[in-house]
Motif scaffolding. Structure first.
Motif, PDB file in Angstrom:
ATOM      1  N   GLY A  75       0.808  -1.224  -0.235  1.00  0.00           N
ATOM      2  CA  GLY A  75       0.108   0.060   0.258  1.00  0.00           C
ATOM      3  C   GLY A  75       0.569   1.297   0.118  1.00  0.00           C
ATOM      4  N   MET A  76       0.059   2.216  -0.362  1.00  0.00           N
ATOM      5  CA  MET A  76       0.502   3.481  -0.495  1.00  0.00           C
ATOM      6  C   MET A  76       1.876   4.078   1.059  1.00  0.00           C
ATOM      7  SD  MET A  76       0.611   5.810  -3.207  1.00  0.00           S
ATOM      8  CE  MET A  76       1.265   6.831  -2.932  1.00  0.00           C
ATOM      9  N   SER A  77       1.115   3.786   1.939  1.00  0.00           N
ATOM     10  CA  SER A  77       1.946   4.217   3.173  1.00  0.00           C
ATOM     11  C   SER A  77       2.782   3.732   3.524  1.00  0.00           C
ATOM     12  CB  SER A  77       0.634   4.044   4.738  1.00  0.00           C
ATOM     13  OG  SER A  77       0.787   2.396   4.549  1.00  0.00           O
ATOM     14  N   LYS A  78       3.437   2.484   2.160  1.00  0.00           N
ATOM     15  CA  LYS A  78       4.650   2.040   2.478  1.00  0.00           C
ATOM     16  C   LYS A  78       5.355   2.338   1.209  1.00  0.00           C
ATOM     17  CE  LYS A  78       4.178  -0.859   7.057  1.00  0.00           C
ATOM     18  NZ  LYS A  78       3.548  -2.117   6.317  1.00  0.00           N
ATOM     19  N   THR A 109       3.307  10.063 -11.422  1.00  0.00           N
ATOM     20  CA  THR A 109       3.291  10.548 -10.815  1.00  0.00           C
ATOM     21  C   THR A 109       1.499   9.957  -9.974  1.00  0.00           C
ATOM     22  OG1 THR A 109       4.095  12.802 -10.953  1.00  0.00           O
ATOM     23  CG2 THR A 109       2.802  13.001  -9.123  1.00  0.00           C
ATOM     24  N   PHE A 110       1.696   9.279  -8.841  1.00  0.00           N
ATOM     25  CA  PHE A 110       0.567   9.010  -8.565  1.00  0.00           C
ATOM     26  C   PHE A 110       0.199   8.913  -6.681  1.00  0.00           C
ATOM     27  CE2 PHE A 110       2.940   5.245  -6.336  1.00  0.00           C
ATOM     28  CZ  PHE A 110       3.993   5.242  -7.407  1.00  0.00           C
ATOM     29  N   ASP A 111      -1.368   9.150  -6.248  1.00  0.00           N
ATOM     30  CA  ASP A 111      -1.524   9.629  -4.507  1.00  0.00           C
ATOM     31  C   ASP A 111      -2.656   8.295  -5.108  1.00  0.00           C
ATOM     32  OD1 ASP A 111      -1.376  10.352  -2.626  1.00  0.00           O
ATOM     33  OD2 ASP A 111      -1.449  12.655  -3.118  1.00  0.00           O
ATOM     34  N   THR A 112      -3.135   8.884  -3.236  1.00  0.00           N
ATOM     35  CA  THR A 112      -4.130   7.772  -3.035  1.00  0.00           C
ATOM     36  C   THR A 112      -5.321   9.688  -3.423  1.00  0.00           C
ATOM     37  OG1 THR A 112      -3.860   8.389  -0.645  1.00  0.00           O
ATOM     38  CG2 THR A 112      -3.634   6.797  -1.446  1.00  0.00           C
ATOM     39  N   LEU A 113      -6.791   8.916  -3.310  1.00  0.00           N
ATOM     40  CA  LEU A 113      -7.579   9.292  -3.639  1.00  0.00           C
ATOM     41  C   LEU A 113      -7.788  11.019  -2.323  1.00  0.00           C
ATOM     42  CD1 LEU A 113      -9.481  10.277  -5.723  1.00  0.00           C
ATOM     43  CD2 LEU A 113     -11.261   8.836  -4.037  1.00  0.00           C
ATOM     44  N   SER A 114      -7.708  10.783  -1.472  1.00  0.00           N
ATOM     45  CA  SER A 114      -7.868  10.889  -0.265  1.00  0.00           C
ATOM     46  C   SER A 114      -6.608  10.432   1.002  1.00  0.00           C
ATOM     47  CB  SER A 114      -9.378  11.196   0.193  1.00  0.00           C
ATOM     48  OG  SER A 114      -9.546  10.083   1.119  1.00  0.00           O
ATOM     49  N   ALA A 115      -6.511  11.326   2.128  1.00  0.00           N
ATOM     50  CA  ALA A 115      -5.163  10.733   2.923  1.00  0.00           C
ATOM     51  C   ALA A 115      -5.617   8.824   3.789  1.00  0.00           C
ATOM     52  CB  ALA A 115      -5.088  11.725   4.017  1.00  0.00           C
ATOM     53  N   GLU A 118      -7.758   3.652   0.038  1.00  0.00           N
ATOM     54  CA  GLU A 118      -6.484   3.504  -0.503  1.00  0.00           C
ATOM     55  C   GLU A 118      -6.594   2.924  -1.858  1.00  0.00           C
ATOM     56  OE1 GLU A 118      -3.784   1.073   0.832  1.00  0.00           O
ATOM     57  OE2 GLU A 118      -3.751   2.437   1.838  1.00  0.00           O
ATOM     58  N   GLN A 119      -7.561   4.022  -2.277  1.00  0.00           N
ATOM     59  CA  GLN A 119      -6.962   4.313  -4.279  1.00  0.00           C
ATOM     60  C   GLN A 119      -6.464   4.853  -4.533  1.00  0.00           C
ATOM     61  OE1 GLN A 119     -10.010   2.163  -6.396  1.00  0.00           O
ATOM     62  NE2 GLN A 119      -8.009   2.715  -7.298  1.00  0.00           N
ATOM     63  N   VAL A 120      -5.079   3.977  -5.749  1.00  0.00           N
ATOM     64  CA  VAL A 120      -3.996   4.405  -6.149  1.00  0.00           C
ATOM     65  C   VAL A 120      -4.851   5.110  -7.109  1.00  0.00           C
ATOM     66  CG1 VAL A 120      -2.167   4.203  -6.348  1.00  0.00           C
ATOM     67  CG2 VAL A 120      -2.694   3.276  -4.713  1.00  0.00           C
ATOM     68  N   LEU A 121      -4.338   6.383  -7.471  1.00  0.00           N
ATOM     69  CA  LEU A 121      -4.779   7.284  -8.970  1.00  0.00           C
ATOM     70  C   LEU A 121      -3.744   7.969  -9.228  1.00  0.00           C
ATOM     71  CD1 LEU A 121      -8.171   8.945  -8.015  1.00  0.00           C
ATOM     72  CD2 LEU A 121      -7.647   6.646  -8.474  1.00  0.00           C
ATOM     73  N   VAL A 122      -3.673   8.206 -11.001  1.00  0.00           N
ATOM     74  CA  VAL A 122      -2.224   8.307 -11.293  1.00  0.00           C
ATOM     75  C   VAL A 122      -2.736  10.109 -11.433  1.00  0.00           C
ATOM     76  CG1 VAL A 122      -1.379   8.662 -13.552  1.00  0.00           C
ATOM     77  CG2 VAL A 122      -2.394   6.680 -13.022  1.00  0.00           C
ATOM     78  N   SER A 123      -2.084  10.408 -10.805  1.00  0.00           N
ATOM     79  CA  SER A 123      -1.853  11.825 -10.575  1.00  0.00           C
ATOM     80  C   SER A 123      -1.153  12.708 -12.607  1.00  0.00           C
ATOM     81  CB  SER A 123      -1.227  12.865  -9.692  1.00  0.00           C
ATOM     82  OG  SER A 123      -0.947  12.350  -8.391  1.00  0.00           O
ATOM     83  N   SER A 124      -0.660  12.383 -12.700  1.00  0.00           N
ATOM     84  CA  SER A 124       0.137  12.700 -13.715  1.00  0.00           C
ATOM     85  C   SER A 124       0.562  11.457 -14.562  1.00  0.00           C
ATOM     86  CB  SER A 124       0.913  14.331 -13.813  1.00  0.00           C
ATOM     87  OG  SER A 124       2.179  13.927 -13.289  1.00  0.00           O
TER      88      SER A 124
END
Ligand SMILES: Nc1ncnc2c1ncn2[C@@H]1O[C@H](COP(=O)(O)OP(=O)(O)O)[C@@H](O)[C@H]1O
Ligand SMILES: [Mg+2]
Lengths: 393, 195
Positions: A75-78, A109-115, A118-124
C-alpha cells in the motif's frame, strides 16, 4: 507474450532516474550507466532503490499494473516516503536511451484519492520522445471518466501503441537474488516464463531452454571464470537425468581427491549463486538488478566479482546492471570507476539521499590517483554528517 | 605465509616466494587496501615468532615518506616478518619485466620505460601503455572509457592477474628494478637461514 520480439534498434537502457517521495528517499536525481554500484550501510535504502525498477516491472507485467504494484508493496503508506512533507505524491521519472539514439522519458506521479483512501490514482503520466510529448495525462478522456486514472497507460496494451516498447522494456527488467537451495530443488518457471524467478528456482530449466549453441557458449564463459577460482575445476555441462530433469555437472581434474563429477546438489551455495549470476549477465536482455551479489561467496571470488560482471556484460552486448552492495572486497577493484558509484547516505532531515560519487570532488580525485572505491567512497557512506563531504565538483 | 596490501600484491608476493625456490606455507591473504594493511601489520609482527616466515608486501607510495610510519607502526620488527615495499607501487615491478609485459599487452617493447622505479605513477603508466595495444580487448579492458572518472578500465585487475600468473618473471624484472632486487635478496636470505 513477454517473449515478444523487439526491434533491436529500439533496445533501451536507463540513463537517468528521478524520484520524489519514494520509500526512504524524499528526492533523488541520478544518472545511470551500463554498470552501477549502489553502496551504503545496512538499512540505508539500497534495496529500496532497486525496488523502483521492480516497481516499473510490476507496472508493465502481465497481470500487473499500478494497483497491483502498490499492493505488492503493502500500500501507499509503505511506498510513500515518511520523510516527505505530509502526503506528497510519489513520482518516478526515468530517462532512457535506445540503441539508435532515441531519448525517451517516462514520468509517473501517483497518489491516493484522499488521506484515508487506499485507492491509488495516477496524478500525472507523461511520455516524451526526444523531448516531444507522446502522452500527457490526465487528458480529456480522463476528465470525462476519472476511473481511467486507476490505471497507467503503460499497463493498458490498447492505449500504449506509440510507446509499447517502453512497456516491453519495463517488463524485461529482472531482479536476481538466487537462493542456492531453491536452485537445487528446481521448478518449472514459477513466474510463467523462463528466467522470471528472482530466487532462481527455474535456473536449470532456463539454461535448458536456451538455444544449444548459445547455451554452450555461455556455459564455456562461466567455465572460464570457475577455472580461476575453483581449484581442480575442469568443465561445466548441462545434462538430463532419467526423468528428463536438467542438471548442471562439473568435472574435476584430480578425481582421486574428490568425486570426479558433481551435480548441482553438491555444489557450494556460493558456486551456485555465482553460476546463476554469470548466466544471467550474459543474456542480451533488460536491466538486471543484483542484490548484494557478494553474499555467500568466497573472498577469492568477491575480489574478482566486479571484473567478472564487466566481462560477462561485454559478452551480452552490454546488458545494464545495477548492483547493491556493501562489500569492501568487491569495491577494492581499481577497475570500478567513480561514475559507476551511487552512495546512499543519511539525508539531513531524515531518510536517505543518493549521491553520485563522481560529484564528490574528493572521491573523484582520489580515484583518479588509483585509490579504490573501497578506500574512497565506501567510508563516505559510513559518515553521518554531511559537512564532512567535499563540495560538489 | 603471505600478507599483502591488495589482491594483485598478494599474487605477486606468491610469485616472489616461488622465484626464490621456496613455497608458500600457511595462508596467503591481503588487506584489501592501504589503511587496512598498515592497521593489521602489527598483529602479524606480534604473531611472527609463532608463524614462521611471513612475506608482507605493500606499495611504498612516493606520496609520503614511509620511514616514520614504519617506526611508529613496527617499533620492534621481528626477523620472521619480511616487510617489503614496492617502489613506488607494484606496477613498477611489473613494468620491469619489459619484454614480457610488452608481449602480453601487445605493444612494442620501446613503449615501456627503462627505469620503472623512477616512473611517477606506474599504474597510470601501465594503463597508458595498454592504450597502445593492437588488441581492442586489451585497450578497452585496461583503460577507462573517456570521462569515466577512474584510473583503470573494468578489466584491469583480471588482465594484470593473468600477466602475473602466466608471464611475469620476478627474477628477470629484478634486473631492472632495484626495489624488487632488494626484496628478492631479503627473501632469499630469510628462507636460507630459516632452513
Ligand atoms: N515509506 C518509507 N518511508 C521512509 N522510510 C522507509 C520507507 N520504507 C522503508 N523505509 C526505510 O528504509 C530502510 C530499509 O532500506 P533497505 O532498502 O531495505 O536498506 P538496505 O537494502 O540498504 O539494507 C529502513 O530503515 C526502513 O525504515
Ligand atoms: Mg537490502
Amino acid at each position: 507474450m513477454s517473449q515478444r520480439k523487439s526491434d533491436p534498434s529500439r533496445i533501451l537502457r536507463f540513463t537517468n532516474l528521478k524520484l520524489a517521495s519514494w520509500k526512504n528517499f524524499k528526492a533523488a536525481d541520478v544518472r545511470l550507466g551500463e554498470r552501477t554500484f549502489i553502496i551504503g550501510p545496512n538499512a540505508s535504502g539500497k534495496s529500496n532503490l532497486l525496488e523502483v525498477f521492480r516497481f516499473l516491472h510490476d507496472l508493465a507485467a502481465d497481470g500487473g499494473g499500478l494497483a497491483k504494484a502498490v499492493a505488492l508493496r503493502e500500500g501507499m503508506s509503505k511506498v510513500r516516503s515518511l520523510h516527505a512533507t505530509s502526503n506528497s505524491a510519489v513520482n518516478i521519472t526515468v530517462e532512457m536511451l535506445s540503441a539508435c539514439g532515441e531519448k525517451w522519458t517516462y514520468a509517473l506521479t501517483f497518489d491516493t484519492l484522499s488521506a484515508k483512501s487506499e485507492q491509488v490514482l495516477v496524478s500525472s503520466e507523461t511520455v516524451l520522445k526526444d523531448g516531444q510529448v507522446v502522452l500527457q495525462r490526465p487528458d480529456q478522456h480522463d476528465r470525462i471518466d476519472s476511473d481511467r486514472l486507476r490505471q497507467t497507460a503503460i499497463e493498458q496494451v490498447s492505449s500504449n501503441k506509440l510507446f509499447r516498447h517502453l512497456a516491453d522494456f519495463f517488463r524485461s527488467i529482472r531482479f536476481m537474488n538466487a537462493v542456492p537451495q531453491l536452485i537445487r530443488e528446481g521448478q518449472i518457471s514459477p513466474g510463467g516464463y523462463p528466467g522470471a524467478d528472482p530466487l532462481g528456482r527455474d535456473l536449470l530449466q532456463h539454461i535448458r531452454a536456451a538455444p544449444k549453441g548459445e547455451r554452450t557458449r555461455r556455459l564455456k564463459a562461466i567455465a572460464r571464470v570457475l577455472t580461476r577460482v575453483v581449484p581442480d575445476f575442469r568443465d561445466l555441462r548441462l545434462e538430463q537425468d532419467e526423468q528428463g530433469k536438467p542438471h548442471l555437472v562439473v568435472g574435476f581434474a584430480h578425481w582421486r581427491s574428490q568425486a570426479a563429477r558433481q551435480r548441482e546438489s553438491q555444489f557450494s551455495d556460493g558456486t551456485l549463486r555465482l553460476i546463476a549470476m554469470l548466466w544471467s549477465l550474459q543474456e542480451a536482455a533488460g536491466p538486471l538488478l543484483l542484490e548484494e551479489p557478494e553474499w555467500s561467496l568466497h573472498t577469492e571470488i568477491v575480489q574478482r566479482l566486479a571484473a567478472f560482471i564487466a566481462s560477462m556484460q561485454a559478452l551480452s552486448g552490454g546488458r545494464q546492471v545495477l548492483i547493491s552492495t556493501h562489500s569492501d572486497r568487491m569495491l577494492a577493484d581499481p577497475g570500478i570507476a567513480a561514475d559507476e558509484l551511487l552512495l546512499i547516505t543519511p539525508a539531513p532531515k531524515g531518510g536517505s539521499m543518493i549521491t553520485p560519487a563522481a560529484r564528490q570532488a574528493i572521491i573523484a580525485k582520489a580515484m583518479q590517483q588509483g585509490l579504490s572505491a573501497a578506500e574512497t567512497a565506501l567510508p563516505m557512506t559510513r559518515m553521518h554528517t554531511m559537512p564532512l563531504f567535499g563540495r560538489p565538483a | 605465509m603471505v600478507f599483502a596490501e591488495g589482491f594483485l600484491d598478494r599474487l605477486a608476493a606468491e610469485r616472489l616466494v616461488l622465484a626464490v625456490g621456496s613455497t608458500v606455507e600457511g595462508t596467503s591473504s591481503d588487506a584489501g587496501g592501504r589503511d587496512a594493511f598498515w592497521r593489521t601489520i602489527p598483529r602479524y609482527n606480534a604473531a611472527a615468532p609463532h608463524l614462521g616466515l611471513i612475506l608482507a608486501l605493500a606499495d611504498h607510495d612516493s606520496r609520503e615518506c614511509v620511514g616514520p610510519r614504519l617506526k611508529a607502526t613496527l617499533p620492534h620488527h621481528h626477523a620472521n616478518l619480511i616487510l617489503r615495499l614496492s617502489v613506488p607501487m607494484l606496477e613498477a615491478w611489473l613494468l620491469a619485466d619489459r619484454t614480457a609485459l610488452a608481449g602480453f599487452l601487445h605493444v612494442p617493447v620501446a613503449a615501456l620505460p627503462d627505469d620503472p622505479d623512477a616512473v611517477e605513477h606506474p599504474k597510470r603508466e601501465v594503463v597508458n601503455i595498454a592504450r597502445r595495444s593492437t588488441r581492442r580487448q586489451i585497450r578497452e579492458g585496461m583503460a577507462p572509457a573517456p570521462g569515466r572518472g577512474g584510473l583503470c578500465g573494468p578489466l584491469y585487475t583480471p588482465t594484470v592477474e593473468a600477466f602475473i600468473a602466466s608471464a611475469w618473471d620476478p627474477l628477470r624484472a629484478a634486473k631492472r628494478s632495484p626495489s624488487l632486487h632488494r626484496a628478492l635478496r631479503a627473501l632469499r636470505t630469510a628462507t636460507r637461514s630459516a632452513t
